[in-house]
Motif scaffolding. Structure first.
Motif, PDB file in Angstrom:
ATOM      1  N   ASP A 232       0.850  -1.197   0.000  1.00 15.02           N
ATOM      2  CA  ASP A 232       0.000   0.000   0.000  1.00 15.02           C
ATOM      3  C   ASP A 232       0.882   1.242   0.000  1.00 15.02           C
ATOM      4  N   GLY A 233       1.438   1.554  -1.176  1.00 16.97           N
ATOM      5  CA  GLY A 233       2.337   2.690  -1.283  1.00 16.97           C
ATOM      6  C   GLY A 233       2.196   3.390  -2.615  1.00 16.97           C
ATOM      7  N   ILE A 234       3.298   3.942  -3.107  1.00 15.94           N
ATOM      8  CA  ILE A 234       3.325   4.649  -4.382  1.00 15.94           C
ATOM      9  C   ILE A 234       4.293   3.928  -5.306  1.00 15.94           C
ATOM     10  N   ARG A 235       3.792   3.453  -6.421  1.00 14.67           N
ATOM     11  CA  ARG A 235       4.654   2.805  -7.411  1.00 14.67           C
ATOM     12  C   ARG A 235       5.644   3.833  -7.959  1.00 14.67           C
ATOM     13  N   HIS A 253       5.705  11.600 -13.283  1.00 17.86           N
ATOM     14  CA  HIS A 253       5.794  12.707 -12.337  1.00 17.86           C
ATOM     15  C   HIS A 253       7.095  12.588 -11.550  1.00 17.86           C
ATOM     16  N   ASP A 254       7.912  13.621 -11.634  1.00 22.27           N
ATOM     17  CA  ASP A 254       9.179  13.641 -10.911  1.00 22.27           C
ATOM     18  C   ASP A 254       8.907  14.023  -9.456  1.00 22.27           C
ATOM     19  N   ILE A 255       9.083  13.087  -8.551  1.00 26.15           N
ATOM     20  CA  ILE A 255       8.783  13.316  -7.133  1.00 26.15           C
ATOM     21  C   ILE A 255      10.061  13.278  -6.295  1.00 26.15           C
ATOM     22  N   THR A 295       1.003  12.141   4.055  1.00 27.76           N
ATOM     23  CA  THR A 295       1.493  13.331   4.753  1.00 27.76           C
ATOM     24  C   THR A 295       2.742  13.894   4.085  1.00 27.76           C
ATOM     25  N   ARG A 296       3.475  13.029   3.381  1.00 27.01           N
ATOM     26  CA  ARG A 296       4.711  13.450   2.728  1.00 27.01           C
ATOM     27  C   ARG A 296       4.489  14.039   1.337  1.00 27.01           C
ATOM     28  N   LEU A 297       3.281  13.928   0.807  1.00 23.43           N
ATOM     29  CA  LEU A 297       3.042  14.308  -0.578  1.00 23.43           C
ATOM     30  C   LEU A 297       2.744  15.797  -0.719  1.00 23.43           C
ATOM     31  N   ASN A 298       3.182  16.355  -1.848  1.00 24.30           N
ATOM     32  CA  ASN A 298       2.868  17.736  -2.242  1.00 24.30           C
ATOM     33  C   ASN A 298       3.289  18.768  -1.203  1.00 24.30           C
ATOM     34  N   ARG A 301       8.003  22.181   1.572  1.00 26.84           N
ATOM     35  CA  ARG A 301       9.222  22.041   2.362  1.00 26.84           C
ATOM     36  C   ARG A 301       9.180  20.721   3.127  1.00 26.84           C
ATOM     37  N   ILE A 302      10.249  19.966   3.031  1.00 29.68           N
ATOM     38  CA  ILE A 302      10.373  18.719   3.786  1.00 29.68           C
ATOM     39  C   ILE A 302      11.287  19.004   4.969  1.00 29.68           C
ATOM     40  N   THR A 303      10.705  19.144   6.136  1.00 37.70           N
ATOM     41  CA  THR A 303      11.473  19.518   7.321  1.00 37.70           C
ATOM     42  C   THR A 303      12.138  18.291   7.949  1.00 37.70           C
ATOM     43  N   HIS A 304      13.142  18.550   8.774  1.00 38.87           N
ATOM     44  CA  HIS A 304      13.815  17.453   9.493  1.00 38.87           C
ATOM     45  C   HIS A 304      12.828  16.747  10.418  1.00 38.87           C
ATOM     46  N   ASN A 305      11.923  17.512  11.003  1.00 37.23           N
ATOM     47  CA  ASN A 305      10.937  16.906  11.894  1.00 37.23           C
ATOM     48  C   ASN A 305      10.011  15.967  11.131  1.00 37.23           C
ATOM     49  N   LEU A 306       9.600  16.370   9.927  1.00 35.37           N
ATOM     50  CA  LEU A 306       8.732  15.513   9.113  1.00 35.37           C
ATOM     51  C   LEU A 306       9.450  14.233   8.717  1.00 35.37           C
ATOM     52  N   LEU A 307      10.730  14.319   8.418  1.00 30.47           N
ATOM     53  CA  LEU A 307      11.497  13.128   8.076  1.00 30.47           C
ATOM     54  C   LEU A 307      11.569  12.151   9.249  1.00 30.47           C
ATOM     55  N   LYS A 308      11.579  12.675  10.460  1.00 30.70           N
ATOM     56  CA  LYS A 308      11.635  11.819  11.641  1.00 30.70           C
ATOM     57  C   LYS A 308      10.279  11.205  11.974  1.00 30.70           C
ATOM     58  N   THR A 309       9.215  12.019  11.875  1.00 29.19           N
ATOM     59  CA  THR A 309       7.886  11.536  12.268  1.00 29.19           C
ATOM     60  C   THR A 309       7.211  10.693  11.185  1.00 29.19           C
ATOM     61  N   HIS A 310       7.580  10.923   9.911  1.00 26.14           N
ATOM     62  CA  HIS A 310       6.959  10.193   8.802  1.00 26.14           C
ATOM     63  C   HIS A 310       8.046   9.692   7.844  1.00 26.14           C
ATOM     64  N   PRO A 311       8.868   8.752   8.299  1.00 29.21           N
ATOM     65  CA  PRO A 311       9.930   8.228   7.429  1.00 29.21           C
ATOM     66  C   PRO A 311       9.336   7.378   6.300  1.00 29.21           C
TER      67      PRO A 311
END
Length: 329
Positions: A232-235, A253-255, A295-298, A301-311
């Motif tokens: 259940d992810g993104i191909r 789409h370049d993500i 939560t990571r889409l669109n 800014r990808i913050t350090h906190n977001l990388l930790k809470t939603h790896p």
């Protein structure tokens, strides 16, 4: 055609095609520096807030003196600070300049105003706004204070740029992804010949599953069939060339910019490689839900906190290219 004319065309149109056509015309016909600065603003690559909203509000308070409540009433009714100031202080009868470039001069003025103390700012800004039409004042303030929105997204701008210069959109997005330099040569750089590394960074067609009808199911030999779990992810395809790393989802789409953690992990991979797989939330030992992945889409800014809470991580299904060789069967 300048940025004010473009804004008017975009603001009065509800059609995506009309907006795209206006952008194409603007890019082809406007001053190169004007179009560069416009693309910078429309794709949210602007250079930060040159005039803080709090300073603009304090300037209005100084202008209204003891009647600041009157400004607050106006602001409450309009709902947008830049638009409120444009209505109150700009020349409502004046027609805007729609042919000569304005953005370079505006940015210089904004930077100069941003260095002033509050009272000096009021003394300089208010006469400047009175010399502008309503649209000019609104755009000047909106671009200086951040949060500029005009009903076009980054994808539409990239599409318009690609059509304006008759190049593949994927190449344009690849080139705009790096450090964008807003100068008179921006279009010439975009139109330079496509390199082999840029071609290598393009995704291959995704091999998608097709539903089985009952007759097909009955004819399958279990000894020759492999069954794989539906993640259940993104191909996605993870591509590493000699010069870059790219992450592509279905639909080309370049993500890449949304998943810097996957890009960092891919630095350890060999070059000239394409992996087909799935972007999943969590870690291989502890999967998270698809809603966590969303939560990571669109994100701008990808913050350090977001990388930790939603790896996230990339689960590879297959190798499509290895050492630059296409190994698909």
């Amino acid at each position: 055609m300048n940025f004010v004319a473009l804004f008017q065309a975009l603001d009065t149109s509800q059609s995506t095609n009309s907006k795209r056509d206006a952008l194409i015309t603007f890019i082809r016909e406007s001053d190169p520096l004007e179009s560069a600065l416009a693309v910078e603003a429309l794709t949210d690559r602007a250079r930060g807030k040159r005039l803080k909203p709090s300073a603009l509000k304090q300037t209005a308070y100084l202008a209204f003196g003891g009647d600041r409540w009157l400004f607050e009433e106006c602001y409450s009714a309009v709902g947008d600070l830049s638009e409120t100031l444009a209505i109150l202080f700009a020349d409502q009868e004046k027609s805007p300049e729609i042919t000569q470039p304005v953005l370079a001069d505006w940015i210089q003025s904004q930077e100069e105003l941003g260095r002033l103390e509050l009272e000096e700012l009021a003394n300089e800004l208010l006469p400047l706004l009175k010399a502008y039409s309503k649209d000019e004042a609104f755009l000047f303030l909106k671009l200086s204070s951040g949060g500029f929105r005009v009903g076009v997204n980054k994808g539409l701008v990239h599409d318009a740029v690609a059509q304006a210069v008759s190049m593949d959109r994927a190449v344009i997005e690849e080139r705009l992804m790096g450090g964008f330099i807003a100068d008179v040569d921006w279009l010439r750089r975009l139109q330079s010949p496509v390199t082999q590394d840029e071609l290598d960074a393009r995704p291959l067609p995704f091999l998608l599953a097709n539903p089985l009808i009952e007759n097909d199911l009955n004819s399958l030999d279990p000894s020759t069939v492999l069954v794989e779990y539906k993640w259940d992810g993104i191909r996605a395809q993870l591509i590493k060339t000699r010069e870059t790393i790219r992450l592509w989802s279905r639909g080309d789409h370049d993500i890449t910019g949304q998943f810097p953690d996957i890009v960092d992990a891919a630095t350890a991979l060999p070059s000239q490689l394409i992996l087909d797989g799935e972007i999943l939330a969590g870690s291989p030992d502890q999967l998270l839900s698809f809603s966590d992945l969303q939560t990571r889409l669109n994100r701008k800014r990808i913050t350090h906190n977001l990388l930790k809470t939603h790896p996230v991580f990339f689960r590879a299904y297959d190798v499509l290219r290895r050492d630059g060789e296409d190994i698909r069967e």
